[in-house]
Design a protein around this motif. Structure first.
Motif: not given
Length: 189
Positions: A94-99, A152-154
């Motif tokens: 999620a951090r390295t591929h935010p889009h 995790l998503h939150g």
């Protein structure tokens, strides 16, 4: 522009993902993608009938990439360490591929049941369900899997938005994981 004799779906998706990851969702249009590939926009429509279909394909690709990363992280580990490794891998993705991660959780058109059963999102779900079920002892532990994924998503969303501020989450990730994983283990009973 020359006719793209060897243009196929995979190079289009590769270029779309690169454009999305470097410039964001608003920059990804069929026109900008065609320009990047050196083709006419109409060439793209032979492979993806609309931007929405292209985005859905990118979301599917993200789901499978995340699924593969989670499986690799958990490989050979006991259930609790496997879920810790999966959590770290999930947040790293999620951090390295935010889009592209944002596309992963975008709800598209409803799929018919036979397509849903084979979908990339379902495969990601099944991986999470298996990891959770290994710890809780319940192979179809939907409740704990939803709790784990929601947490995790939150966390990823709050972190991405900057809500934690300069001081960061102050151990909140570990507290939350310990609580959820402890509850899963207690369910094994």
């Amino acid at each position: 522009m020359p006719y793209p004799a060897k243009l196929s779906a995979e190079p289009i998706l590769d270029a779309a993902q690169q454009l999305l990851e470097t410039e964001g969702l608003d920059a990804l249009s069929m026109r900008s993608l065609a320009q990047r590939l050196g083709v006419r926009p109409s060439s793209l429509y032979r492979h993806f009938e609309s931007r929405e279909v292209l985005l859905r394909a990118l979301g599917d690709r993200a789901a499978l990439a995340l699924r593969d990363a989670l499986q690799a992280a958990a490989l050979g580990l006991e259930p609790r360490p496997a879920l810790y490794a999966a959590a770290q891998t999930y947040l790293s993705y999620a951090r390295t591929h935010p889009h592209i991660y944002a596309l992963l959780l975008t709800k598209g058109d409803e799929l018919p049941p036979e397509q849903l059963a084979l979908s990339a999102g379902k495969k990601l779900w099944e991986t999470l369900l298996a990891l959770v079920g290994a710890l809780s002892g319940h192979p179809d532990d939907t409740d704990h899997t939803v709790a784990f994924w929601t947490f995790l998503h939150g966390f990823a969303s709050l972190e991405r938005s900057g809500t934690f501020g300069k001081s960061g989450p102050k151990g909140g990730l570990e507290v939350g994981l310990e609580s959820i994983l402890g509850h899963m283990e207690a369910a094994k009973g």
